[in-house]
Design an enzyme around this catalytic site. Structure first.
Site, PDB file in Angstrom:
ATOM      1  N   ASP A   1      -4.076   3.131  14.396  1.00 27.03           N
ATOM      2  CA  ASP A   1      -3.708   3.811  13.087  1.00 27.03           C
ATOM      3  C   ASP A   1      -3.608   4.474  13.158  1.00 27.03           C
ATOM      4  O   ASP A   1      -4.350   5.139  13.728  1.00 27.03           O
ATOM      5  CB  ASP A   1      -2.993   2.710  11.859  1.00 27.03           C
ATOM      6  CG  ASP A   1      -4.933   2.826  11.359  1.00 27.03           C
ATOM      7  OD1 ASP A   1      -5.782   3.171  11.672  1.00 27.03           O
ATOM      8  OD2 ASP A   1      -4.976   2.698  10.329  1.00 27.03           O
TER       9      ASP A   1
ATOM     10  N   ARG B   1       1.024  -1.281   0.230  1.00 31.08           N
ATOM     11  CA  ARG B   1      -0.285  -0.004  -0.270  1.00 31.08           C
ATOM     12  C   ARG B   1       0.802   1.091   0.262  1.00 31.08           C
ATOM     13  O   ARG B   1       1.504   1.662   1.002  1.00 31.08           O
ATOM     14  CB  ARG B   1      -1.127  -0.090   1.219  1.00 31.08           C
ATOM     15  CG  ARG B   1      -1.817   1.285   1.400  1.00 31.08           C
ATOM     16  CD  ARG B   1      -3.278   1.048   1.933  1.00 31.08           C
ATOM     17  NE  ARG B   1      -3.165   1.399   3.877  1.00 31.08           N
ATOM     18  CZ  ARG B   1      -4.058   1.585   4.261  1.00 31.08           C
ATOM     19  NH1 ARG B   1      -5.429   1.657   4.255  1.00 31.08           N
ATOM     20  NH2 ARG B   1      -3.328   1.438   5.975  1.00 31.08           N
TER      21      ARG B   1
HETATM   22  C1  LIG Z   1      -7.405   1.412   9.049  1.00 29.96           C
HETATM   23  C2  LIG Z   1      -5.981   1.173   8.515  1.00 29.96           C
HETATM   24  O1  LIG Z   1      -5.941   1.507   7.427  1.00 29.96           O
HETATM   25  S1  LIG Z   1      -5.728  -0.408   8.517  1.00 29.96           S
HETATM   26  C3  LIG Z   1      -4.420  -1.199   8.060  1.00 29.96           C
HETATM   27  C4  LIG Z   1      -3.029   0.168   9.214  1.00 29.96           C
HETATM   28  N1  LIG Z   1      -2.898  -1.028  10.328  1.00 29.96           N
HETATM   29  C5  LIG Z   1      -2.446  -1.851  10.375  1.00 29.96           C
HETATM   30  O2  LIG Z   1      -1.550  -2.394   9.263  1.00 29.96           O
HETATM   31  C6  LIG Z   1      -2.216  -2.726  11.652  1.00 29.96           C
HETATM   32  C7  LIG Z   1      -0.800  -3.591  11.856  1.00 29.96           C
HETATM   33  N2  LIG Z   1      -0.650  -4.443  13.366  1.00 29.96           N
HETATM   34  C8  LIG Z   1       0.287  -3.916  14.021  1.00 29.96           C
HETATM   35  O3  LIG Z   1       0.923  -3.192  13.630  1.00 29.96           O
HETATM   36  C9  LIG Z   1       0.430  -4.836  15.394  1.00 29.96           C
HETATM   37  O4  LIG Z   1      -0.384  -5.926  15.910  1.00 29.96           O
HETATM   38  C10 LIG Z   1       0.386  -3.679  16.328  1.00 29.96           C
HETATM   39  C11 LIG Z   1       0.799  -2.359  16.581  1.00 29.96           C
HETATM   40  C12 LIG Z   1      -1.449  -3.043  16.640  1.00 29.96           C
HETATM   41  C13 LIG Z   1       0.304  -4.608  17.510  1.00 29.96           C
HETATM   42  O5  LIG Z   1       1.680  -5.501  17.517  1.00 29.96           O
HETATM   43  P1  LIG Z   1       2.236  -6.159  18.707  1.00 29.96           P
HETATM   44  O6  LIG Z   1       1.550  -5.219  19.899  1.00 29.96           O
HETATM   45  O7  LIG Z   1       3.894  -5.610  18.356  1.00 29.96           O
HETATM   46  O8  LIG Z   1       1.489  -7.089  18.949  1.00 29.96           O
HETATM   47  P2  LIG Z   1       2.229  -9.233  19.494  1.00 29.96           P
HETATM   48  O9  LIG Z   1       3.363  -8.675  21.014  1.00 29.96           O
HETATM   49  O10 LIG Z   1       0.996  -9.227  20.324  1.00 29.96           O
HETATM   50  O11 LIG Z   1       2.730  -8.844  18.704  1.00 29.96           O
HETATM   51  C14 LIG Z   1       3.472 -10.361  18.541  1.00 29.96           C
HETATM   52  C15 LIG Z   1       4.319 -11.087  17.498  1.00 29.96           C
HETATM   53  O12 LIG Z   1       3.392 -10.724  16.726  1.00 29.96           O
HETATM   54  C16 LIG Z   1       4.284 -10.120  15.231  1.00 29.96           C
HETATM   55  N3  LIG Z   1       3.418  -9.261  14.594  1.00 29.96           N
HETATM   56  C17 LIG Z   1       1.954  -8.362  15.296  1.00 29.96           C
HETATM   57  N4  LIG Z   1       1.883  -7.925  14.026  1.00 29.96           N
HETATM   58  C18 LIG Z   1       1.592  -8.235  13.319  1.00 29.96           C
HETATM   59  C19 LIG Z   1       2.015  -7.396  11.702  1.00 29.96           C
HETATM   60  N5  LIG Z   1       0.846  -7.055  11.633  1.00 29.96           N
HETATM   61  N6  LIG Z   1       2.103  -8.106  11.238  1.00 29.96           N
HETATM   62  C20 LIG Z   1       3.696  -9.030  11.186  1.00 29.96           C
HETATM   63  N7  LIG Z   1       3.835  -9.249  12.351  1.00 29.96           N
HETATM   64  C21 LIG Z   1       3.261  -9.106  13.152  1.00 29.96           C
HETATM   65  C22 LIG Z   1       5.012  -9.503  16.300  1.00 29.96           C
HETATM   66  O13 LIG Z   1       6.324  -9.010  15.396  1.00 29.96           O
HETATM   67  C23 LIG Z   1       5.439 -10.552  17.594  1.00 29.96           C
HETATM   68  O14 LIG Z   1       6.772 -11.212  16.174  1.00 29.96           O
HETATM   69  P3  LIG Z   1       6.826 -12.552  17.702  1.00 29.96           P
HETATM   70  O15 LIG Z   1       6.738 -13.010  18.259  1.00 29.96           O
HETATM   71  O16 LIG Z   1       8.249 -12.644  16.389  1.00 29.96           O
HETATM   72  O17 LIG Z   1       8.363 -11.235  18.660  1.00 29.96           O
HETATM   73  O1  LIG Z   2      -8.631   1.151   5.948  1.00 30.72           O
HETATM   74  C1  LIG Z   2      -8.732   1.226   6.448  1.00 30.72           C
HETATM   75  C2  LIG Z   2      -9.856   1.420   7.468  1.00 30.72           C
HETATM   76  O2  LIG Z   2     -10.445   0.757   7.895  1.00 30.72           O
HETATM   77  O3  LIG Z   2      -9.217   3.111   7.322  1.00 30.72           O
END
Ligand SMILES: CC(=O)SCCNC(=O)CCNC(=O)[C@H](O)C(C)(C)COP(=O)(O)OP(=O)(O)OC[C@H]1O[C@@H](n2cnc3c(N)ncnc32)[C@H](O)[C@@H]1OP(=O)(O)O
Ligand SMILES: O=CC(=O)O
EC number: 2.3.3.9
Length: 661
Positions: free
Chosen positions: A564, A238
């Site tokens: 976010d 994205r």
């Molecule tokens: C409205 C919109 O636009 S939606 C699109 C934008 N939002 C996103 O992309 C959400 C992305 N998600 C994230 O960044 C994360 O999941 C968060 C910040 C919400 C939570 O992160 P954390 O608190 O670090 O999660 P947590 O501690 O439970 O992570 C556990 C494991 O999963 C991994 N992990 C967590 N989320 C993700 C992810 N989205 N992608 C890849 N790996 C992930 C962590 O790296 C960690 O790995 P490890 O076990 O090897 O150390």
């Molecule tokens: O970009 C996605 C959303 O839920 O906003």
């Protein structure tokens, strides 16, 4: 002094700031007029090559006039929307908000005869069948997340193989039998702080994902991360929205468009890998903007073909995020313009509701659905999903729902249960509507999501078995199953005069969860936005913030909610409307802001209110900045359209250094 190439960028980077940046940027000898932030090329020599930068600048010169027109049109259209909404407020005196006679800007024409918001009368032109590349066919269970770090990128790529130690056997069976791999929305937009080093690192990480070489050893614990041999996710990048400039790459003193820099660098370095040339494009508003995007892609592909590398026209593929209230009415037009690149689109609710709130900001009767409403997808995103499916299914395009962001607390069975109930409700609702997939925030939801889609395909018996394995409380499971096997919530008929408003979730008078002006709702939004903005300023564009939800018996349970930039925009527009329409006084807002700052600074968590972003280290320096940004976003009678207009300068090295001194 020469006029700026794209005047709209001045609302993100002032003329004075740009002049300062221009002085300190380093000249790229191979590209006339290009200067880059010091140190970037040294740090990312594989990405910032002479040839790649030459391509970025040539592409920019070819498209900048059209991009400028698009961004100028946005300004004119916003002014039109605001003027018309104010005029409607006058005309609506004495007309109830729920009345079919209640007027809004939807359907109104500007001086050029354009309908600025709403469907076009004649949008039934023939659309071509979409040819989905082999590697993208199937279920679209999509994990989102920023590719900034190698660890997170590898975790996203390996998400299918991340089997929890207590995964129910039925999840294992269904997820494996589905024969699908997850998608990975490699996000350079709302989950990312747009610091240039993060973009370039993300570009390098993605290259490592495509060539299979990405590897990481965690210095904290020696754990080695590498790509699995099979089951890898399919990355879809994205790119940022059209509005943002890049203060790190300046051409003749002008910032390059951030989306273009990100798109072009990725394309350049992955041009021989068609699987890498699939993009999500966010925040696009209508078919005129789609035409700009088409022009950008045509120009870019002409360069690729001219390099005689065997590149074929039409290789670039796109998913459009239909999250703008104008775009949702123009899906067919945008699909037509973007042929043959268009693959389909997604529709979430965070950004969608935030931009609807912006659209209706001058209407005091408009209320945004509150974030804690567990039925947002079910009740408020219903007609928009229906429109997405009706527009895209007949042409075989991919239609994807939105993000489920309620994460459970590890080791807390009640938290797991509440999170699963919401997940299953949202997913099955989206499947009932004919969507091919949805987004999740965390890898823990990927295999369960694939299993849910497979169970849905197999039928009620499989669904029930899976639901009962995930939700073990008998009462919860029973009411959940009743919901799952009931028809989707009833919506308004498309012949109803209020239909277009209901597409935009603009029919709510008072939320049945909590009123938008309830001090607790105001406090929640302040608490959430302060922590998010502070974390964003620290450089983390996505965070799971602590929150409480309720079981169906009303028992409070602790969860973590993905926040976010889109969820924060939603919060600030809700706050802005309540303060600016006089339902929440400036004094109340300010006193709650001070109380929440005090709570964050003291760091005394309580049983039902926990802090995620501690007032320590860099965050201690950023919190006062975050408070000032939030105050301005909420109390300015003419607020910036995007919070990043205030925040972007804080991504620049010089400003970060002086803020942290
Ligand atoms: C409205 C919109 O636009 S939606 C699109 C934008 N939002 C996103 O992309 C959400 C992305 N998600 C994230 O960044 C994360 O999941 C968060 C910040 C919400 C939570 O992160 P954390 O608190 O670090 O999660 P947590 O501690 O439970 O992570 C556990 C494991 O999963 C991994 N992990 C967590 N989320 C993700 C992810 N989205 N992608 C890849 N790996 C992930 C962590 O790296 C960690 O790995 P490890 O076990 O090897 O150390
Ligand atoms: O970009 C996605 C959303 O839920 O906003």
């Amino acid at each position: 002094m020469k006029p700026p190439h794209i005047p709209a960028y001045r609302s993100f980077l002032s003329a004075d700031l740009l002049a300062e940046l221009w002085q300190e940027r380093e000249q790229v000898q191979a590209v006339e007029g290009l200067r880059i932030a010091p140190g970037l090329r040294g740090k990312f020599p594989r990405i910032e090559t002479d040839e790649a930068l030459q391509f970025v600048c040539e592409l920019y010169q070819e498209v900048r006039a059209e991009l400028n027109t698009v961004l100028e049109n946005r300004i004119a259209d916003r002014a039109f929307i605001d003027r018309e909404t104010l005029a409607c407020v006058e005309k609506n005196q004495g007309t109830p908000y729920s009345s079919p006679d209640y007027q809004t800007v939807i359907g109104k024409k500007d001086d050029a005869g354009r309908i600025v918001v709403g469907p076009l009368p004649n949008n039934a032109q023939d659309l071509k069948e979409i040819d989905i590349p082999e590697f993208l066919r199937g279920d679209q269970v999509t994990l989102f997340g920023p590719p900034d770090t190698a660890k997170m990128s590898i975790n996203a790529m390996n998400a299918f193989n991340r089997v929890g130690s207590d995964e129910p056997a039925i999840v294992t069976e269904l997820a494996e039998a589905a024969g699908q791999v997850p998608r990975w929305g490699a996000d350079n937009e709302d989950s990312k702080t747009p610091i240039m080093a993060n973009f370039l690192q993300a570009c390098e990480n993605l290259m490592g994902c495509f060539d299979g070489t990405l590897r990481f050893e965690d210095p904290k614990n020696g754990k080695v991360y590498q790509l699995d041999d099979q089951g890898l996710s399919k990355p879809i990048k994205r790119i940022p929205g059209l509005a943002l400039p890049d203060g790190n790459h300046l051409l003749d003193g002008n910032p390059l468009p951030l989306h273009l820099v990100d798109f072009a660098l990725h394309l350049w370095h992955n041009r021989s890998r068609p699987e890498a040339l699939v993009f999500y494009v966010p925040k696009l508003e209508n078919e005129e903007e789609a035409a700009y995007l088409k022009h950008l892609i045509d120009c870019a592909e002409r360069h690729m073909v001219a390099m005689a590398s065997g590149y074929e026209f039409g290789t670039i593929k796109l998913f459009i995020v239909f999250e703008n209230p104008r775009a949702i009415f123009r899906i067919r037009e945008m699909a037509a313009v973007l042929h043959p690149h268009f693959l389909g689109g997604s529709l979430g609710w965070h950004d969608f509701l935030a931009s609807v709130a912006r659209l209706f900001r001058h209407d005091p009767n408009y209320r945004i659905p509150v974030k804690a409403d567990p039925n947002i997808v079910i009740n408020h995103i219903r007609e928009s999903h229906k429109i997405l499916v009706e527009a895209l299914a007949p042409i075989g395009a991919i239609r994807i729902g939105g993000m489920y962001g309620v994460l459970y607390e590890e080791g807390n069975p009640l938290s797991y249960q509440v999170s699963m109930v919401g997940y299953i409700r949202d997913v099955t609702t989206q499947l009932k509507r004919g969507l091919n997939g949805f987004w999740v925030a965390h890898p823990a939801f990927v295999r369960i999501g694939l299993a849910l889609v497979e169970a849905w395909r197999r039928g009620p018996e499989s669904v029930e078995k899976l639901v009962r394995a995930l939700v073990t409380d008998e009462g919860e499971a029973r009411s959940l199953l009743k919901f799952v096997f009931s028809p989707d919530a009833e919506g308004l008929d498309s012949s109803d005069p209020r239909y277009c408003r209901s597409v935009l979730a603009a029919t709510i008078e008072v939320s049945d969860v909590i009123a938008n002006d309830d001090p607790e709702e105001v406090r929640y939004n302040i608490f959430q936005a302060l922590q998010y903005i502070c974390d964003w300023l620290c450089g983390n564009g996505c965070v799971a913030l602590p929150a409480t939800m309720k079981t169906s018996a009303g028992e409070p349970v602790f969860v973590r909610v993905m926040d976010d930039l889109a969820t924060t925009e939603r919060s600030r527009w809700e706050l802005w409307a309540e303060v600016n329409h006089g339902r929440v006084s400036h004094e109340l807002f300010e006193s709650l802001l001070q109380e929440e700052l005090g709570f964050l600074k003291a760091g005394n968590d309580s049983a039902n209110k926990r802090i995620q972003v501690s007032w320590q280290g860099d965050a201690a320096k950023w919190y006062p900045v975050a408070a000032q940004i939030l105050r301005q976003l909420v109390t300015d009678p003419e607020p910036v359209e995007f919070a990043t207009e205030l925040m972007l300068p804080f991504t620049l090295d010089t400003i970060r250094k002086s803020a942290l001194e």
